[in-house]
Design a protein around this motif. Structure first.
Motif, PDB file in Angstrom:
ATOM      1  N   ASP A  89      63.060  32.186  76.593  1.00  0.00           N
ATOM      2  CA  ASP A  89      63.752  33.428  76.220  1.00  0.00           C
ATOM      3  C   ASP A  89      62.932  34.662  76.587  1.00  0.00           C
ATOM      4  N   ARG A  90      61.638  34.571  76.358  1.00  0.00           N
ATOM      5  CA  ARG A  90      60.775  35.720  76.634  1.00  0.00           C
ATOM      6  C   ARG A  90      60.745  36.055  78.120  1.00  0.00           C
ATOM      7  N   GLU A  91      60.733  34.994  78.946  1.00  0.00           N
ATOM      8  CA  GLU A  91      60.715  35.205  80.397  1.00  0.00           C
ATOM      9  C   GLU A  91      62.044  35.791  80.881  1.00  0.00           C
ATOM     10  N   VAL A  92      63.124  35.324  80.277  1.00  0.00           N
ATOM     11  CA  VAL A  92      64.439  35.882  80.609  1.00  0.00           C
ATOM     12  C   VAL A  92      64.463  37.368  80.252  1.00  0.00           C
ATOM     13  N   ALA A  93      63.948  37.688  79.071  1.00  0.00           N
ATOM     14  CA  ALA A  93      63.930  39.085  78.635  1.00  0.00           C
ATOM     15  C   ALA A  93      63.114  39.934  79.611  1.00  0.00           C
ATOM     16  N   GLU A  94      62.011  39.374  80.091  1.00  0.00           N
ATOM     17  CA  GLU A  94      61.189  40.106  81.059  1.00  0.00           C
ATOM     18  C   GLU A  94      61.963  40.386  82.338  1.00  0.00           C
ATOM     19  N   GLN A  95      62.693  39.381  82.825  1.00  0.00           N
ATOM     20  CA  GLN A  95      63.482  39.584  84.049  1.00  0.00           C
ATOM     21  C   GLN A  95      64.575  40.634  83.826  1.00  0.00           C
ATOM     22  N   ARG A  96      65.186  40.588  82.639  1.00  0.00           N
ATOM     23  CA  ARG A  96      66.314  41.498  82.389  1.00  0.00           C
ATOM     24  C   ARG A  96      65.884  42.956  82.273  1.00  0.00           C
ATOM     25  N   ARG A  97      64.634  43.165  81.859  1.00  0.00           N
ATOM     26  CA  ARG A  97      64.137  44.533  81.699  1.00  0.00           C
ATOM     27  C   ARG A  97      64.204  45.350  82.970  1.00  0.00           C
ATOM     28  N   ASP A  98      64.110  44.674  84.096  1.00  0.00           N
ATOM     29  CA  ASP A  98      64.076  45.377  85.387  1.00  0.00           C
ATOM     30  C   ASP A  98      65.464  45.635  85.945  1.00  0.00           C
ATOM     31  N   ILE A  99      66.486  45.233  85.215  1.00  0.00           N
ATOM     32  CA  ILE A  99      67.856  45.367  85.708  1.00  0.00           C
ATOM     33  C   ILE A  99      68.648  46.240  84.753  1.00  0.00           C
ATOM     34  N   GLY A 100      69.218  47.314  85.277  1.00  0.00           N
ATOM     35  CA  GLY A 100      70.066  48.172  84.456  1.00  0.00           C
ATOM     36  C   GLY A 100      71.515  47.824  84.720  1.00  0.00           C
ATOM     37  N   MET A 101      72.325  47.851  83.661  1.00  0.00           N
ATOM     38  CA  MET A 101      73.742  47.550  83.890  1.00  0.00           C
ATOM     39  C   MET A 101      74.611  48.574  83.191  1.00  0.00           C
ATOM     40  N   VAL A 102      75.639  49.001  83.900  1.00  0.00           N
ATOM     41  CA  VAL A 102      76.591  49.957  83.351  1.00  0.00           C
ATOM     42  C   VAL A 102      77.973  49.315  83.437  1.00  0.00           C
ATOM     43  N   PHE A 103      78.652  49.276  82.292  1.00  0.00           N
ATOM     44  CA  PHE A 103      79.926  48.590  82.202  1.00  0.00           C
ATOM     45  C   PHE A 103      81.081  49.593  82.262  1.00  0.00           C
ATOM     46  N   GLN A 104      82.277  49.028  82.333  1.00  0.00           N
ATOM     47  CA  GLN A 104      83.479  49.862  82.317  1.00  0.00           C
ATOM     48  C   GLN A 104      83.553  50.667  81.018  1.00  0.00           C
ATOM     49  N   ARG A 105      83.249  49.981  79.919  1.00  0.00           N
ATOM     50  CA  ARG A 105      83.194  50.662  78.613  1.00  0.00           C
ATOM     51  C   ARG A 105      81.753  51.046  78.343  1.00  0.00           C
ATOM     52  N   PHE A 106      81.569  52.205  77.767  1.00  0.00           N
ATOM     53  CA  PHE A 106      80.227  52.792  77.759  1.00  0.00           C
ATOM     54  C   PHE A 106      79.290  52.134  76.756  1.00  0.00           C
ATOM     55  N   ASN A 107      79.842  51.578  75.674  1.00  0.00           N
ATOM     56  CA  ASN A 107      79.011  50.846  74.709  1.00  0.00           C
ATOM     57  C   ASN A 107      77.802  51.615  74.205  1.00  0.00           C
ATOM     58  N   LEU A 108      77.962  52.902  73.973  1.00  0.00           N
ATOM     59  CA  LEU A 108      76.836  53.636  73.376  1.00  0.00           C
ATOM     60  C   LEU A 108      76.773  53.323  71.886  1.00  0.00           C
ATOM     61  N   PHE A 109      75.590  53.485  71.297  1.00  0.00           N
ATOM     62  CA  PHE A 109      75.478  53.336  69.846  1.00  0.00           C
ATOM     63  C   PHE A 109      76.099  54.571  69.210  1.00  0.00           C
ATOM     64  N   PRO A 110      77.185  54.386  68.423  1.00  0.00           N
ATOM     65  CA  PRO A 110      77.944  55.542  67.927  1.00  0.00           C
ATOM     66  C   PRO A 110      77.176  56.397  66.922  1.00  0.00           C
ATOM     67  N   HIS A 111      76.211  55.784  66.233  1.00  0.00           N
ATOM     68  CA  HIS A 111      75.492  56.510  65.174  1.00  0.00           C
ATOM     69  C   HIS A 111      74.241  57.199  65.710  1.00  0.00           C
ATOM     70  N   MET A 112      74.043  57.156  67.032  1.00  0.00           N
ATOM     71  CA  MET A 112      72.865  57.795  67.627  1.00  0.00           C
ATOM     72  C   MET A 112      73.296  58.913  68.562  1.00  0.00           C
ATOM     73  N   THR A 113      72.465  59.962  68.648  1.00  0.00           N
ATOM     74  CA  THR A 113      72.737  61.034  69.596  1.00  0.00           C
ATOM     75  C   THR A 113      72.525  60.516  71.017  1.00  0.00           C
ATOM     76  N   ALA A 114      72.943  61.346  71.980  1.00  0.00           N
ATOM     77  CA  ALA A 114      72.731  60.989  73.389  1.00  0.00           C
ATOM     78  C   ALA A 114      71.256  60.694  73.635  1.00  0.00           C
ATOM     79  N   LEU A 115      70.386  61.578  73.129  1.00  0.00           N
ATOM     80  CA  LEU A 115      68.944  61.407  73.330  1.00  0.00           C
ATOM     81  C   LEU A 115      68.452  60.102  72.700  1.00  0.00           C
ATOM     82  N   GLU A 116      68.897  59.840  71.478  1.00  0.00           N
ATOM     83  CA  GLU A 116      68.466  58.610  70.799  1.00  0.00           C
ATOM     84  C   GLU A 116      68.961  57.366  71.530  1.00  0.00           C
ATOM     85  N   ASN A 117      70.182  57.442  72.055  1.00  0.00           N
ATOM     86  CA  ASN A 117      70.701  56.316  72.838  1.00  0.00           C
ATOM     87  C   ASN A 117      69.806  56.022  74.041  1.00  0.00           C
TER      88      ASN A 117
END
Ligand code: ADP
Ligand code: MG
Length: 260
Positions: A89-117
């Motif tokens: 799991d830790r190695e998978v997490a390491e690989q995933r850190r280098d990949i950014g993904m943006v989805f059709q739906r924005f999935n922001l944390f609703p209780h956080m400001t833009a900066l906090e997100n």
């Protein structure tokens, strides 16, 4: 300076990637390569496996057969003594850190400001110092045209603004690869342009990107390559202009006649 070897290494390499859900084979042997700095656009009818392929690159799905590498690292596996071993799991997490993904739906944390997100992942996942992350997050929000919205909550932002926060949030992890899955499909038409402009700027800055999109103008203008997927395979690929104006395969011709 890149050494010759890293300069030559593809950012993504798929070799006969297969993926099934139950008895349904969704990816039937995907072969492709994305070079560092390349923008690859992926088009194709709904259900052809585009999202599934992106999700495999980002460890959200596990491939059943074939090989998939990101920046030279075998996704999900490690070779040891000629055998494949699943990553921890830790190695998978390491690989995933280098990949950014943006989805059709924005999935922001609703209780956080833009900066906090934008600050959330580098602070929580990478344990980076808050002050440094804050500086970078503000700069990223300025870069996506939201310097005046850092204190706004998602509900106070338009869909296009939320999607630009989502892009800044992905960039905050300083990824070497960005995956976009129909990032403008859920937006009102008048908000699409601002998001595409941000993506275009990112491409010009040299980011390696795989973009699933229906925006043929973007594919033609910004894409270095265009892949047409249908039925879980790459039917045709090449320079965007070539594929769009002179498609070779009847399935590509049929698809383009419907969307262009
Ligand atoms: P696209 O993004 O090209 O529209 P997808 O990759 O989302 O295609 O889906 C390809 C096929 O895989 C579809 O038939 C879809 O219903 C199926 N599929 C995708 N995800 C799952 C899942 N988690 N479980 C079962 N079937 C799935
Ligand atoms: Mg999809």
């Amino acid at each position: 300076m890149k050494t010759d070897e890293t300069a030559r290494r593809p950012m993504v390499r798929a070799e006969q990637v297969h993926k099934s859900f139950g008895h349904v084979e969704v990816l039937k042997g995907i072969d492709l390569e994305v070079q560092p700095g390349e923008v690859m656009c992926v088009i194709g009818p709904s259900g052809s496996g585009k999202s599934t392929f992106l999700r495999c690159i980002n460890h959200l799905e596990k491939i059943d057969a074939g090989r998939l590498w990101v920046d030279g690292h075998l996704v999900g596996y490690r070779e040891k003594g000629g055998k494949l071993h699943e990553l921890r799991d830790r190695e998978v997490a390491e690989q995933r850190r280098d990949i950014g993904m943006v989805f059709q739906r924005f999935n922001l944390f609703p209780h956080m400001t833009a900066l906090e997100n934008v600050m959330e992942a580098p602070v929580r996942v990478k344990k980076e110092p808050k002050a440094e992350v804050r500086q970078r997050a503000v700069a990223l929000l300025e870069r996506v045209g939201l310097g005046d919205k850092i204190a706004s909550y998602p509900a106070q932002l338009s869909g296009g603004q939320q999607q630009r926060v989502a892009i800044a949030r992905a960039l905050a992890m300083q990824p070497k690869l960005m995956l976009f899955d129909e990032p403008t499909s859920a937006l009102d038409p008048e908000l699409v342009g601002d998001v595409l402009d941000v993506m275009k700027q990112l491409a010009e800055d040299g980011m390696t990107m795989v973009v699933v999109t229906h925006e043929m103008g973007f594919a033609r203008e910004v894409g270095d390559s265009l892949v047409f997927m249908d039925g879980g395979v790459v039917v045709e690929s090449g320079a965007p202009r070539e594929v769009l104006t002179n498609p070779q395969h009847p399935r590509t011709q049929d698809f383009l006649s419907k969307v262009l």
